[in-house]
Design a protein around this motif. Structure first.
Motif, short mmCIF file in Angstrom:
data_model
loop_
_atom_site.label_atom_id
_atom_site.label_comp_id
_atom_site.label_asym_id
_atom_site.label_seq_id
_atom_site.Cartn_x
_atom_site.Cartn_y
_atom_site.Cartn_z
N THR A 1 14.76 -15.28 5.48
CA THR A 1 16.06 -14.79 5.94
C THR A 1 15.94 -13.35 6.40
O THR A 1 16.51 -12.95 7.41
CB THR A 1 17.10 -14.92 4.82
OG1 THR A 1 17.21 -16.28 4.46
CG2 THR A 1 18.45 -14.40 5.27
N ASP B 1 19.36 -20.31 10.22
CA ASP B 1 18.93 -20.08 8.84
C ASP B 1 19.30 -21.29 7.99
O ASP B 1 20.45 -21.48 7.65
CB ASP B 1 19.59 -18.81 8.30
CG ASP B 1 18.95 -18.37 7.00
OD1 ASP B 1 18.09 -19.10 6.49
OD2 ASP B 1 19.32 -17.29 6.50
N GLU B 2 18.33 -22.07 7.64
CA GLU B 2 18.52 -23.28 6.84
C GLU B 2 19.80 -24.00 7.23
O GLU B 2 20.66 -24.25 6.40
CB GLU B 2 18.58 -22.91 5.35
CG GLU B 2 17.43 -22.02 4.96
CD GLU B 2 17.05 -22.14 3.49
OE1 GLU B 2 17.50 -23.09 2.85
OE2 GLU B 2 16.29 -21.29 3.02
MG LIG Z 1 17.37 -17.33 2.99
#
Ligand SMILES: [Mg+2]
Ligand SMILES: Nc1ncnc2c1ncn2[C@@H]1O[C@H](COP(=O)(O)OP(=O)(O)OP(=O)(O)O)[C@@H](O)[C@H]1O
Lengths: 566, 376
Positions: free
Chosen positions: B43, B180-181
């Motif tokens: 991240t 992000d994910e």
């Molecule tokens: Mg993360």
């Protein structure tokens, strides 16, 4: 360095402006008043920056600075007794309130006392009435021609049951109109105190009253002490009650400070009294924080423990009667005002001699201006505080700006009259000659009520996730645009609730209005005050009723909003 | 235009090294995955590229431009947040139109700004210009949400919200798409179909995409190339096949799929094989390495298991004996945990109906093709 510059955006500018605002209108006046307490003469700090002549005279004043004023606290009888009396008043009021509230708080928190809802509802009355109106109501009830006096005399009593124009009168008003501030924290404290210990005590064969005195109450003590300290500060800073009820020979700090400035233009005297007021209030505020630190009685997290409520018939009935007897008094006081506002004349009788709406007619024709002023000023303060509070909570929550957080809570510890004196002292000459303008009045209201507004907006701000804002920035918005288009609308409920609160408190505000309002901007509170001083009791009563009704309506709206939010 | 280059990126949070000398060279149009365990700095890398974190040191380039000093709102990186971060007070259409409004706001003069602000604050206060409306509807059709344009985002399912977030990022035609994910909040089934949707859209638009995940299957099945990260460092970059067949460390061998890792020493060369001796085994590999002390990596599916005595003679290289500890039937394959000396090996065999499964406690002979034995 380059980095610094590129991050200097619109938001940074807003932050600088807010610091400037607090610096000029909060810190500068407080610092000035502190300096004046040494020099004895007005100090013009802003002028000293802009004008070398003023700077010269400021330096001269400093060279003659001394502790004379501080010595006077002990040598000057008036000052000394003012400090003494103010402390005595605040201590007595807080002790009486605590003792008076313990049974009610216990009843609400731990028993099946009947009429709980009614009692709770009646407890809101004191909070919506400005104290100078309550003080005036006590005159209507307990004065020479009051209906309480009438009943007392017809039962064979001599003179007055209680002279409203005395220390006792002031205590009476403050006790009955400040007690809710202590009651609810105490209810919370009783609710939280550990029930299992009580059950253990009862299991061991202890009696109910024994358990209460030795188990329940000690567990609630931190909450009770913190409530007492709160009441102390509120009573100590209250201006509305003493200014109406304090007799000539009773010196109180707030009244004395007001007289020094409004009567004698004695800057040094007003300054030293202001400094004492601020120091005492700040000290007790700090003490109170010490006691509540880490104990958030207001919002107990998780599921409330299932508590067994005491349902002994005799006990709950007694508690209920006692509680009703207390909470009914503010209601009676308000009813007295309503009756007075409708009376043709009201002599020493239980009821008025006749009824008329002419007082209302009078205020709606001749005093419409005051109502308008109140609304315009309150709106001004509302707008200013909405803007400032929104950004302040943004900076505090998002940028961890603890300095701003601290700065916006300073007004909490500065009594209104002290703040007013500091402002007058600072802004009565060039370069910022603002005393007597509506602007300074609005600024003063705003700063005084900002802590409440900030609390409200900060709550909603905390609920908005950071990534929502980052998403806006990622989509091309500058941080300022993101704040306006995304954060602003999402904070609306918090802002609405907070701003109604600001509006209400500004309409109720007494000390600042009396000290700072110019004649052509006189708000309702000042008009009522002047009417009482002039002996125009009936119109004062009518205006008070109008004021309370406005507050009531707004309060209902605010409750609506905060309920919808949940 | 859309390539991304990260050089020697280091990020420190008050003493904590979140990133250490990260280097990435992402081609235009590439689907690039950042893969690694929780807390490894994925991240943080992405937030540095988007501009939400300032690197402690290092250079970030998008296209040919160094962007270190460009604020996040000017970087033109479309970001899809893990929580989607949809604007809750706006409907689907307004969410997607936001960046177009902002673009118009920035390019118009003072007087023209007001109506844009008004419609940003409340849809009833202003009309959207035709081009914006068209563009938004187009992209909504593309993610199959045009029928839900006027719904509030809270009234959508997780998968639909995900597509709104994607559409909102895509509509601004970003140079790079950062995710992000994005799938971690979806249930298993939806995750599989969203994988395909995202991959299809990425291929259609040819947009450079950086995709963060801690799910190796996700990274391997979607990305052109994958960077494996661990404790703030990039450990290996390669195509999924390279990572699987030639992991550069035991950590990666285990993180990308399952591996058996044995420690051993190279004792000599024999017919082009390296011979490795370990505790109780001798193994041959076609791999040649410089060092003596090696990790022997063997994937579970590259080990064959036989009942003793059933091995044909041509398969006798790299024969080891062991005992079955556990056998697990997984549908098309059977997985055995087999004890060999002090080691426990995982072995996958294809399940052939009618053939008996080895049972616990049974003796077993294992063989490994030297070509499938990796030394690192
Ligand atoms: Mg993360
Ligand atoms: N704002 C911050 N302040 C301090 N430390 C931080 C901050 N943000 C991240 N870190 C630390 O940096 C490291 C990397 O965090 P990062 O969020 O990049 O991990 P991640 O790979 O995305 O993990 P996950 O898969 O759990 O999302 C962690 O050790 C984290 O604790």
């Amino acid at each position: 360095m380059k980095n610094r510059l590129s991050s200097f955006n619109g938001l940074t500018l807003v932050k600088v402006l807010i610091y400037l605002f607090f610096g000029v209108f909060l810190l500068l006046p407080l610092v000035s008043v502190f300096l004046v307490s040494f020099t004895g003469q007005p100090i013009n700090l802003l002028g000293s920056i802009t004008n070398s002549n003023i700077l010269q005279s400021t330096i001269e004043k400093f060279s003659s600075a001394s502790f004379d004023n501080y010595e006077k606290i002990f040598t000057n009888k008036t000052y000394f007794s003012a400090v003494q009396n103010s402390l005595e008043l605040a201590i007595l009021v807080s002790l009486i309130v605590i003792v008076m509230c313990i049974p009610i708080a216990y009843g609400i928190a731990r028993t099946t006392m009947p009429f709980k809802r009614t009692i709770a509802a009646l407890c809101t009355i004191p909070l919506i009435v400005p104290t100078f109106i309550s003080a005036y109501a006590i005159i209507i009830m307990f004065g020479r021609a009051g209906w309480v006096t009438y009943i007392y005399n017809s039962l064979g009593g001599e003179g007055m049951l209680l002279d409203p124009y005395s220390m006792a009168g002031i205590i009476l008003v403050q006790v009955f109109f400040f007690f809710p501030y202590a009651l609810w924290p105490m209810v919370a404290a009783f609710k939280v105190s550990d029930i299992s210990l009580e059950e253990a005590s009862l299991n061991l064969g202890a009696r109910n009253w024994f358990t209460f005195i030795f188990v329940t109450f000690p567990l609630a003590i931190p909450g009770v002490i913190s409530s007492a300290l709160l009441i102390f500060t509120v009573s100590f800073s209250d201006f509305g009650t003493p200014i109406i009820l304090a007799p000539k020979d009773l010196n109180l700090l707030v009244v004395e400070a007001y007289r020094e400035i409004a009567g004698f233009f004695n800057w040094g005297g007003a300054a030293i009294l202001t400094v004492i007021m601020v120091l005492v209030a700040a000290f007790f505020f700090w003490l109170q924080h010490l006691f509540t630190k880490g104990k958030n009685y207001g919002s107990v997290s998780g599921k409330p423990k299932q508590q067994k409520l005491n349902d002994a018939k005799g006990l709950t009935r007694t508690l209920s009667v006692y509680s009703l007897a207390i909470v009914i008094i503010p209601l009676l006081a308000m009813l007295s005002i309503v009756l007075q506002s409708l009376a043709t004349t009201w002599g020493k009788n239980p009821l008025p001699n006749g009824y008329t709406l002419s007082h209302y007619q009078t205020i709606f024709t001749s005093s419409m201006g005051n109502i308008q002023n109140s609304i315009v000023l309150a709106l001004g303060a509302l707008i200013l505080s909405v803007i400032i509070a929104t950004f302040v909570s943004y900076f505090v929550v998002r940028q961890n700006s603890s300095k701003l957080d601290f700065m916006t809570s300073i007004p909490l510890v500065v009594p209104g009259i002290a703040f007013g004196i500091a402002l007058i002292q600072t802004f009565n000459t060039a370069p910022l000659h603002l005393t007597g303008t509506a602007l300074l009045l609005i600024v003063a209201y705003t700063i005084r009520r900002l802590p409440y507004m900030v609390r409200s907006t900060m709550g909603t701000m905390r609920a908005i996730k950071q990534d929502i804002e980052e998403a806006a920035v990622n989509l091309g918005a500058t941080p300022l645009t993101a704040a306006i288009t995304i954060i602003g609308p999402l904070m609306l409920p918090g802002i609405a609730a907070g701003s109604i609160l600001v509006f209400i408190t500004v309409i109720k505000e007494t000390s600042i209005s009396i000290l700072l309002a110019p004649a052509d901007w006189a708000p309702m509170s000042l008009a009522i005050f002047q009417n009482i001083l002039r002996g125009e009791y009936y119109t004062a009563a009518a205006m008070s009723v109008v004021l309370v009704i406005i507050v009531l309506i707004l309060q209902a709206i605010a409750n609506r909003i905060s309920k919808n939010q949940l | 235009m859309g390539s991304v280059k990260v050089s020697e990126l280091t990020k420190e949070f008050s003493g904590v090294h979140a990133l250490k000398n990260v280097n990435l060279d992402i081609q235009e149009g590439e689907f690039f995955a950042l893969l690694g365990p929780s807390g490894c700095g994925k991240t943080t890398t992405m937030r540095c590229i988007a501009g939400f974190e300032q690197p402690t040191s290092g250079i970030i380039q998008i296209g040919e431009t160094k962007v270190n000093h460009i604020p996040p709102n000017k970087r033109n990186c479309g970001m899809v947040f893990q929580s989607y971060a949809l604007f809750p007070h706006m409907n689907v259409f307004e969410n997607v139109a936001y960046s177009l409004n902002i673009k118009q706001l920035n390019s118009s003069n003072m007087a023209a700004k007001l109506p844009i602000y008004l419609r940003l604050l409340n849809r009833k206060l202003g009309k959207y210009p035709k081009p914006i409306e068209q563009k938004v509807m187009e992209i909504l059709q593309y993610v199959e949400l045009d029928k839900h344009a006027t719904r509030l985002t809270s009234e959508l399912s997780g998968g639909q919200q995900q597509r709104v977030a994607l559409a909102r990022a895509l509509v601004m035609e970003p140079a790079v798409l950062l995710m992000d994910e994005p799938l971690s909040n979806l249930d298993q089934k939806l995750r599989h179909s969203m994988r395909n949707t995202i991959r299809r859209i990425q291929q259609d638009l040819g947009i450079t995409t950086i995709f963060v995940t801690h799910d190796q299957e996700e990274a391997m099945s979607m990305a052109d190339r994958v960077a494996v990260m661990d404790s703030g460092e990039v450990k290996q970059i390669g195509t999924p096949i390279e990572l699987y067949s030639r992991p550069s460390t035991p950590f990666i061998a285990n993180f990308v799929g399952t591996s058996n890792v044995l420690k051993g020493t190279v004792v000599g060369q024999e017919n082009g094989y390296s011979v490795v001796k370990g505790h109780g085994f001798l193994i041959k590999s076609t791999n040649h390495v410089e060092q003596k002390e090696v990790n022997v990596i063997v994937r579970p599916e590259n080990i064959k298991a036989f009942k003793p005595g059933t091995i044909s003679s041509d398969e006798l290289t790299n024969m080891i004996e062991g005992t079955v500890l556990v056998s697990t039937y997984l549908g098309s394959i059977v997985r055995y945990d087999i004890k060999v000396e002090e080691y426990q090996l995982v072995v996958d065999t294809t399940f052939v109906p009618g053939e008996a499964i080895l049972t616990e406690g049974e003796k077993v002979q294992l063989t490994i093709d030297p070509e499938r034995v990796l030394l690192i």
